[in-house]
Design an enzyme around this catalytic site. Sequence first.
Site, short mmCIF file in Angstrom:
data_model
loop_
_atom_site.label_atom_id
_atom_site.label_comp_id
_atom_site.label_asym_id
_atom_site.label_seq_id
_atom_site.Cartn_x
_atom_site.Cartn_y
_atom_site.Cartn_z
N TRP A 109 0.83 -1.21 0.00
CA TRP A 109 0.00 0.00 0.00
C TRP A 109 0.86 1.25 0.00
CZ3 TRP A 109 -4.54 -0.81 -1.80
CH2 TRP A 109 -5.05 -2.12 -1.71
N ASP A 180 -1.84 6.25 6.25
CA ASP A 180 -2.88 5.37 5.73
C ASP A 180 -3.16 4.34 6.81
OD1 ASP A 180 -4.41 3.39 4.58
OD2 ASP A 180 -3.08 3.02 2.87
N LYS A 204 -12.17 -2.42 6.25
CA LYS A 204 -11.39 -3.42 6.95
C LYS A 204 -11.77 -3.47 8.43
CE LYS A 204 -7.78 -3.02 3.51
NZ LYS A 204 -7.78 -4.35 2.90
#
Lengths: 370, 370
Positions: A109, A180, A204
């Site tokens: 990511w 993030d 998530k």
Amino acid sequence: MSATATDQRVFNFSAGPAALPLSVLKEVQDEMLCLPGAGCSLLEMSHRNKIFIDILHDAENGIRSLLNISDDYAVLFLQGGAALQFSMIPANLAKDTGKKANYITTGTWGKKAVNEGKKECDFEVVYDAADSNYNHVPSADQYNISDDAAYLYYCSNETIHGVQFADEPTVPSSVPLISDASSDFLCRPLDISKYGLMYACAQKNAGPAGVTVAVMRKDLLERGSATLPGYMQYKNHAEADSEWNTPPTFAIYVLGKVARWLQQDIGGLAAMEKINREKSQLLYDAIDNNSGFYKGHAVTEARSLMNVTFNLPSDELLAKFVDEAGQHELSALKGHRSVGGIRASIYNAMPTEGAQALASFMNDFASKNG
Amino acid sequence: MSATATDQRVFNFSAGPAALPLSVLKEVQDEMLCLPGAGCSLLEMSHRNKIFIDILHDAENGIRSLLNISDDYAVLFLQGGAALQFSMIPANLAKDTGKKANYITTGTWGKKAVNEGKKECDFEVVYDAADSNYNHVPSADQYNISDDAAYLYYCSNETIHGVQFADEPTVPSSVPLISDASSDFLCRPLDISKYGLMYACAQKNAGPAGVTVAVMRKDLLERGSATLPGYMQYKNHAEADSEWNTPPTFAIYVLGKVARWLQQDIGGLAAMEKINREKSQLLYDAIDNNSGFYKGHAVTEARSLMNVTFNLPSDELLAKFVDEAGQHELSALKGHRSVGGIRASIYNAMPTEGAQALASFMNDFASKNG
């Protein structure tokens, strides 16, 4: 789990979208045809309806309360996921400033953020853990951030590799820290005042797919240029209370229910962290206490509370593990293709019983196949 | 409507998010805790799970079938609403081409598109209906589009003003026609081959908030530069089958159910158009046949099938109308502040009984107060 209570639900270790609290799903189910007092489903209600605006504010206040967020920060509900944040962050906070954006990369990511970021602004990767196939996070002495960096960006938990920062990276006070937190948002208490911007896709740890929460220091809202595409300018969303355009109303509604569950049923983020530590320890113990049958991906200090990644001695045993786990109602365990092996995602809503069942299965499987 | 069947649901004339078919809501409710065969809720399922990918393909195929869309077109599921399309369209299709984007503006949504579009590219408004406070659409002899325009953009139905194009604007064959069909998508059959790109936020006529459908001629996918923010490049979404990042899974799932309802329960778009004409005629008759008590906003030729806008003789009567309508379980009728008056949105999912009830109430109200 009883079939009558849960309609053949299994323990779902999906990395995202991922497990939600059953009590939240039941509330959503109860209200699906008609939100109490509304005369229609939440799905059918204008985002300008006061009932929905109250729901949006409840969701915001739930997050503010859980993370103890001060009025110096805006809480925004956005669309486009992390992917759009990868571009919005450099476009608002670094582009045309003459400053370099700094990135620490500890997994997939972070790499994706770099790929989009470098289209928008001057740029430096101050640490990249690629050489270890992203099995660790750096210590403060392993990177250097200049006082006039536009910001430092990192991903607090790398879902695919299962590595998590135990604490925030160290930055000069002049440099906004940007995280993030998509896969570990609300998993533990933290000090928001350390951050310039923290964002998280809900799917998530906090709700369904379709909404991204951004917690942003208000002075940073001013940095984005009005020449940006309107949707990409944070200030537009902040000034309109996340209703600059139609927000993803259902995802916000579910997110608010998850925040209430965290506060009222779990008892807040300190209690949630304690449970998350217990759940992850069950699995890490199963990795460590089976004579090397399982090989964890992350180094011990960087092990994630949310995504437990490990491999088996062979591809055959891996396939057998996934297959037999499925027969034990333990689902969605296959790791991401870029790392392989097993990934057990044990976000907030995974009950301790699920981690216990998987740990027990792991011990049995190692005994029989080791 | 019976309270037992619908849990105190009323007739909901919201302009968006808006009414959904009750049968669709019931299916969603039934499957909320556990999607059959999945072991978890749709909300908890990875977007890479084959069950979800089948749901996404079903939704796509449902739309393709209803609109008879050929393989020359991609069908994309995006986030960010019309607001992000206002920027994506000029950024992909006009920026750096040396060509001018052309816009026809017949209401608020067209104006918003212009405001974002002019940040991105050379630009010409070829028709603007502002002088009439957006009560009509132009005929082909009222605007001029050059052969080398980047595209012609228009909004097929302006929700706030209640004006709708009966047919597509006329464009040279070299100029892609682009339509914001957010508020009349799937309300009637149309010839997709006339379009370069048609997009629609789902939350008015096709599903819940959070997903935007884009139907795009595949050759146009190539026009967007790879230097654009990745999320903004249509090609990324097309190549990844709308899974370039996590899509708004729940909204796509509901959209697929609405498409199936349209095909199987209603009988397709020709049947839907017939019903929509009947519903809107009930309300336009109530406007026209009460001795001038109600004053419609749109000229007759441009009256919308979806949003019926009209005013009353005074602000007092307007307030009384809204209040008494509420007592008759007719809700969300207040017009947008920029036009005032009443707006009755009667999208596909509004049953004919709802339009009948409103028309009957309008006739009674005019008799008593006229």
